[in-house]
Write an enzyme that holds these catalytic residues in place. Structure first.
Site, PDB file in Angstrom:
ATOM      1  N   ASP A 164      -2.878 -14.427  -5.026  1.00  0.00           N
ATOM      2  CA  ASP A 164      -3.435 -14.086  -3.704  1.00  0.00           C
ATOM      3  C   ASP A 164      -4.504 -15.079  -3.242  1.00  0.00           C
ATOM      4  O   ASP A 164      -5.028 -14.950  -2.126  1.00  0.00           O
ATOM      5  CB  ASP A 164      -4.000 -12.654  -3.715  1.00  0.00           C
ATOM      6  CG  ASP A 164      -2.900 -11.620  -3.901  1.00  0.00           C
ATOM      7  OD1 ASP A 164      -1.716 -11.974  -3.746  1.00  0.00           O
ATOM      8  OD2 ASP A 164      -3.225 -10.452  -4.217  1.00  0.00           O
TER       9      ASP A 164
ATOM     10  N   LYS B 154      -9.173  -4.334  -1.043  1.00  0.00           N
ATOM     11  CA  LYS B 154      -7.984  -3.745  -0.404  1.00  0.00           C
ATOM     12  C   LYS B 154      -7.034  -3.175  -1.450  1.00  0.00           C
ATOM     13  O   LYS B 154      -6.591  -2.027  -1.339  1.00  0.00           O
ATOM     14  CB  LYS B 154      -7.243  -4.814   0.417  1.00  0.00           C
ATOM     15  CG  LYS B 154      -5.850  -4.383   0.840  1.00  0.00           C
ATOM     16  CD  LYS B 154      -5.098  -5.469   1.562  1.00  0.00           C
ATOM     17  CE  LYS B 154      -4.163  -6.276   0.741  1.00  0.00           C
ATOM     18  NZ  LYS B 154      -2.824  -5.788   0.486  1.00  0.00           N
ATOM     19  N   ASN B 155      -6.709  -3.973  -2.467  1.00  0.00           N
ATOM     20  CA  ASN B 155      -5.649  -3.539  -3.377  1.00  0.00           C
ATOM     21  C   ASN B 155      -6.081  -2.421  -4.323  1.00  0.00           C
ATOM     22  O   ASN B 155      -5.233  -1.760  -4.919  1.00  0.00           O
ATOM     23  CB  ASN B 155      -5.056  -4.730  -4.129  1.00  0.00           C
ATOM     24  CG  ASN B 155      -4.216  -5.598  -3.186  1.00  0.00           C
ATOM     25  OD1 ASN B 155      -3.824  -5.153  -2.110  1.00  0.00           O
ATOM     26  ND2 ASN B 155      -3.955  -6.839  -3.575  1.00  0.00           N
TER      27      ASN B 155
ATOM     28  N   ARG C 124      -4.531  -6.863   8.251  1.00  0.00           N
ATOM     29  CA  ARG C 124      -4.135  -5.896   7.219  1.00  0.00           C
ATOM     30  C   ARG C 124      -5.087  -5.932   6.037  1.00  0.00           C
ATOM     31  O   ARG C 124      -5.243  -4.927   5.340  1.00  0.00           O
ATOM     32  CB  ARG C 124      -2.713  -6.224   6.706  1.00  0.00           C
ATOM     33  CG  ARG C 124      -1.615  -5.786   7.647  1.00  0.00           C
ATOM     34  CD  ARG C 124      -0.252  -5.843   6.982  1.00  0.00           C
ATOM     35  NE  ARG C 124      -0.399  -5.576   5.573  1.00  0.00           N
ATOM     36  CZ  ARG C 124       0.027  -6.367   4.594  1.00  0.00           C
ATOM     37  NH1 ARG C 124       0.669  -7.469   4.868  1.00  0.00           N
ATOM     38  NH2 ARG C 124      -0.162  -6.046   3.339  1.00  0.00           N
TER      39      ARG C 124
ATOM     40  N   ARG D  22      10.973  -8.235  -3.763  1.00  0.00           N
ATOM     41  CA  ARG D  22       9.886  -7.431  -4.324  1.00  0.00           C
ATOM     42  C   ARG D  22      10.469  -6.153  -4.914  1.00  0.00           C
ATOM     43  O   ARG D  22      10.304  -5.055  -4.372  1.00  0.00           O
ATOM     44  CB  ARG D  22       8.823  -7.128  -3.254  1.00  0.00           C
ATOM     45  CG  ARG D  22       8.172  -8.382  -2.702  1.00  0.00           C
ATOM     46  CD  ARG D  22       6.989  -8.099  -1.795  1.00  0.00           C
ATOM     47  NE  ARG D  22       5.804  -7.686  -2.520  1.00  0.00           N
ATOM     48  CZ  ARG D  22       4.593  -7.556  -1.971  1.00  0.00           C
ATOM     49  NH1 ARG D  22       4.421  -7.825  -0.688  1.00  0.00           N
ATOM     50  NH2 ARG D  22       3.563  -7.163  -2.683  1.00  0.00           N
TER      51      ARG D  22
ATOM     52  N   CYS E 240       3.888  -7.922   2.911  1.00  0.00           N
ATOM     53  CA  CYS E 240       4.124  -9.352   3.122  1.00  0.00           C
ATOM     54  C   CYS E 240       5.485  -9.763   2.577  1.00  0.00           C
ATOM     55  O   CYS E 240       5.909  -9.293   1.524  1.00  0.00           O
ATOM     56  CB  CYS E 240       3.044 -10.168   2.413  1.00  0.00           C
ATOM     57  SG  CYS E 240       1.428 -10.010   3.157  1.00  0.00           S
TER      58      CYS E 240
HETATM   59  N1  EPU Z   1       8.221  -6.985 -10.164  1.00  0.00           N
HETATM   60  C1  EPU Z   1       9.475  -6.626 -10.614  1.00  0.00           C
HETATM   61  N2  EPU Z   1       9.742  -5.287 -10.694  1.00  0.00           N
HETATM   62  C2  EPU Z   1       8.843  -4.334 -10.357  1.00  0.00           C
HETATM   63  C3  EPU Z   1       7.578  -4.721  -9.881  1.00  0.00           C
HETATM   64  C4  EPU Z   1       7.294  -6.067  -9.793  1.00  0.00           C
HETATM   65  O1  EPU Z   1      10.304  -7.456 -10.923  1.00  0.00           O
HETATM   66  O2  EPU Z   1       9.180  -3.142 -10.449  1.00  0.00           O
HETATM   67  C5  EPU Z   1       7.889  -8.431 -10.089  1.00  0.00           C
HETATM   68  C6  EPU Z   1       7.578  -8.896  -8.667  1.00  0.00           C
HETATM   69  O3  EPU Z   1       8.759  -9.277  -7.989  1.00  0.00           O
HETATM   70  C7  EPU Z   1       6.637 -10.061  -8.913  1.00  0.00           C
HETATM   71  C8  EPU Z   1       5.873  -9.624 -10.168  1.00  0.00           C
HETATM   72  O4  EPU Z   1       6.665  -8.614 -10.779  1.00  0.00           O
HETATM   73  O5  EPU Z   1       7.370 -11.204  -9.226  1.00  0.00           O
HETATM   74  C9  EPU Z   1       4.488  -9.063  -9.917  1.00  0.00           C
HETATM   75  O6  EPU Z   1       4.547  -8.041  -8.922  1.00  0.00           O
HETATM   76  P1  EPU Z   1       3.474  -6.856  -8.856  1.00  0.00           P
HETATM   77  O7  EPU Z   1       4.209  -5.582  -9.034  1.00  0.00           O
HETATM   78  O8  EPU Z   1       2.333  -7.173  -9.758  1.00  0.00           O
HETATM   79  O9  EPU Z   1       3.029  -6.967  -7.350  1.00  0.00           O
HETATM   80  P2  EPU Z   1       2.728  -5.791  -6.338  1.00  0.00           P
HETATM   81  O10 EPU Z   1       2.134  -4.642  -7.066  1.00  0.00           O
HETATM   82  O11 EPU Z   1       3.880  -5.535  -5.453  1.00  0.00           O
HETATM   83  C10 EPU Z   1       0.250  -6.502  -5.918  1.00  0.00           C
HETATM   84  C11 EPU Z   1      -0.571  -6.845  -4.709  1.00  0.00           C
HETATM   85  C12 EPU Z   1      -0.175  -8.216  -4.184  1.00  0.00           C
HETATM   86  C13 EPU Z   1      -0.346  -9.251  -5.298  1.00  0.00           C
HETATM   87  C14 EPU Z   1       0.430  -8.826  -6.554  1.00  0.00           C
HETATM   88  C15 EPU Z   1       0.207  -9.740  -7.746  1.00  0.00           C
HETATM   89  C16 EPU Z   1      -0.964  -4.649  -3.773  1.00  0.00           C
HETATM   90  C17 EPU Z   1      -0.697  -3.691  -2.684  1.00  0.00           C
HETATM   91  N3  EPU Z   1      -0.342  -5.831  -3.679  1.00  0.00           N
HETATM   92  O12 EPU Z   1       1.605  -6.471  -5.465  1.00  0.00           O
HETATM   93  O13 EPU Z   1      -1.088  -8.495  -3.160  1.00  0.00           O
HETATM   94  O14 EPU Z   1       0.126 -10.500  -4.874  1.00  0.00           O
HETATM   95  O15 EPU Z   1       0.051  -7.482  -6.933  1.00  0.00           O
HETATM   96  O16 EPU Z   1      -1.140  -9.788  -8.065  1.00  0.00           O
HETATM   97  O17 EPU Z   1      -1.733  -4.387  -4.686  1.00  0.00           O
HETATM   98  C18 EPU Z   1      -1.889  -9.479  -1.185  1.00  0.00           C
HETATM   99  O18 EPU Z   1      -2.894  -8.758  -1.304  1.00  0.00           O
HETATM  100  O19 EPU Z   1      -1.824 -10.436  -0.371  1.00  0.00           O
HETATM  101  C19 EPU Z   1      -0.724  -9.217  -2.044  1.00  0.00           C
HETATM  102  C20 EPU Z   1       0.481  -9.657  -1.780  1.00  0.00           C
END
Ligand code: EPU
Length: 419
Positions: free
Chosen positions: A306, A22-23, A398, A122, A117
């Protein structure tokens, strides 16, 4: 309203084929906007986040043909608007990838604030910092994000936080920029490598994806006319591996990359499970009550957040007391209240949860609080004595293709019921 009704306990046994990630897929679809032409994507998971992504791309002017339920051919020749539909983009997280992709393609984009989620705050400050370093202006107001750039120019970007989304988004915005961009402290997840491989297949020049320093040499255009197959889903694979352990089952997973599963494999062995690595398949079984273990979630190659709720089910029935420390998300223990309704003894405080292992769980009505929490509840229902009713299935749908069919094929007594 739909619910899943699971009658347990059942040891899960047999073979399951893992779907595309998915991701990775939710990033590869917007990445097709960088191509002025046609490409085919295979091994797409058939899940609601992908259907929404396709709907958004169509609203922007892309033409999509479904070759079968897991493959599309997409023609992005005629992208005719820079305003993405706010209602659809607010429905899921990965809509933020439209910003990087459309900045590259059109130099302009407006999207709704990304949804997804509810795992605590975030922020997307690292995405914005990357776009601005490349020369874009970004405004966030009235529930929408607008980004504009007359020209994107390669630069060096240091990520203050290891972020999957920001690393991919900056990659998307740098592929067609003038000159070279470097991303330091980049995330290393398998889906980052997959998005880079996709873009390179289409003509990009990205090096170092999978390490913490990614170098992107800007190219003039991406040509398309190629077929790309999405990497197998590491998290879906881990979900079934942990289901085998929790139910004292024996599952062989087909279509997975065992290298991506090393942190999960290590923890499964620690709790008393057995793992046999057969290259492109993996067999996981467990003949005993799981043992206690402590877990800390970390960016890849650490234990993935995850899979934290699914591991939580294993520890809830383990022999002894365990601790999980969640280091990525502020609020990823909401599922513990649901497991406690089933007889678990878990105390969650902030980013730490204490598990006093119980001998058995018992069926109860429970609610998915997010995607992975939902998958954890399906495992818990299969472990528990009696009937478990799982609500809020939109979260599970999802991210998991045909979850009940895959569990049923492994012997679970699980039905989707419309009330
Ligand atoms: N963060 C910041 N600033 C940013 C971006 C992130 O402070 O600009 C912080 C976040 O708050 C968090 C950490 O950095 O504490 C990591 O966040 P990341 O950006 O890596 O997460 P994401 O890209 O929003 C993706 C996956 C999530 C998964 C995380 C961590 C997708 C669409 N989502 O989220 O997947 O938990 O990486 O591996 O790729 C899921 O699939 O259930 C899911 C939530």
């Amino acid at each position: 309203m739909e619910k899943l009704v699971v009658k347990g306990p059942t040891p899960l046994k047999g073979e399951v084929t893992i779907s595309g990630a998915k991701n990775a897929a939710v990033a590869i679809l917007p990445a097709t906007l960088l191509i002025d032409g046609v490409c085919t994507i295979e091994n797409l998971p058939n899940i609601s986040d992908i259907k929404i992504s396709c709907e958004i791309l169509e609203k922007l002017g892309a033409k999509i043909t479904w070759n079968n339920k897991n493959s599309i051919t997409i023609d992005t020749t005629n992208i005719n608007t820079t305003k993405a539909p706010l209602d659809l983009t607010s429905k899921f997280r990965a809509s933020y990838y439209l910003i990087g992709a459309m900045l590259s393609r059109k130099g302009e984009i407006e999207v709704g604030m990304p949804g997804g989620c509810k795992l605590g705050a975030r922020p997307i400050d690292q995405h914005i910092k990357g776009f601005e370093r490349l020369g874009a202006t970004v405004t966030v107001e009235k529930g929408r994000i607008s980004a504009k750039a007359k020209k994107l120019t390669g630069t060096s970007i240091y990520m203050d936080i290891v972020s999957v989304g920001a690393t991919i988004n900056v990659m998307l915005s740098a592929v067609l920029a003038k000159g070279t961009t470097t991303i330091d402290n980049a995330a290393k997840e398998p889906h980052i490598v997959d998005v880079a491989n996709f873009l390179n297949t289409m003509g990009a020049d990205i090096r170092g994806a999978g390490t913490d320093m990614i170098k992107i040499n800007g190219v003039e255009k991406l040509s398309g006319n190629a077929t790309y197959s999405v990497v197998p889903d590491q998290i879906e694979a881990g979900t079934f591996m942990l289901a085998a352990v929790a139910t004292k089952g024996d599952i062989t997973l087909k279509n997975c990359i065992t290298k991506h599963l090393e942190s999960i494999t290590a923890k499964i062995i620690e709790v008393g499970g057995k793992v046999e690595d057969n290259g492109d398949s993996i067999r996981v079984w467990c003949n005993q009550r799981p043992q206690k273990a402590n877990i800390k979630t970390l960016p890849y190659p650490g234990f993935p957040t995850d899979l934290q709720p699914q591991m939580g089910v294993v520890l809830s029935i383990a022999d002894g007391a365990s601790i999980i420390n969640e280091s990525i998300w502020e609020s990823r223990f909401q599922y513990t209240d649901e497991l406690n309704k089933m007889g678990a003894k878990i105390t969650a405080q902030g980013k730490t949860a204490f598990f006093e292992g119980v001998k058995k769980l018992s069926g109860a009505p429970v609610y998915s609080t997010d995607l992975r929490a939902g998958a954890a509840l399906v495992i818990a229902g299969t472990v528990a004595n009696g009937s478990t009713e799982i609500y809020n299935l939109e979260h599970i749908d999802r991210g998991y293709e045909n979850i009940e069919e895959k569990f049923r094929k492994l012997g679970a007594k699980i039905e989707r019921v419309t009330e």
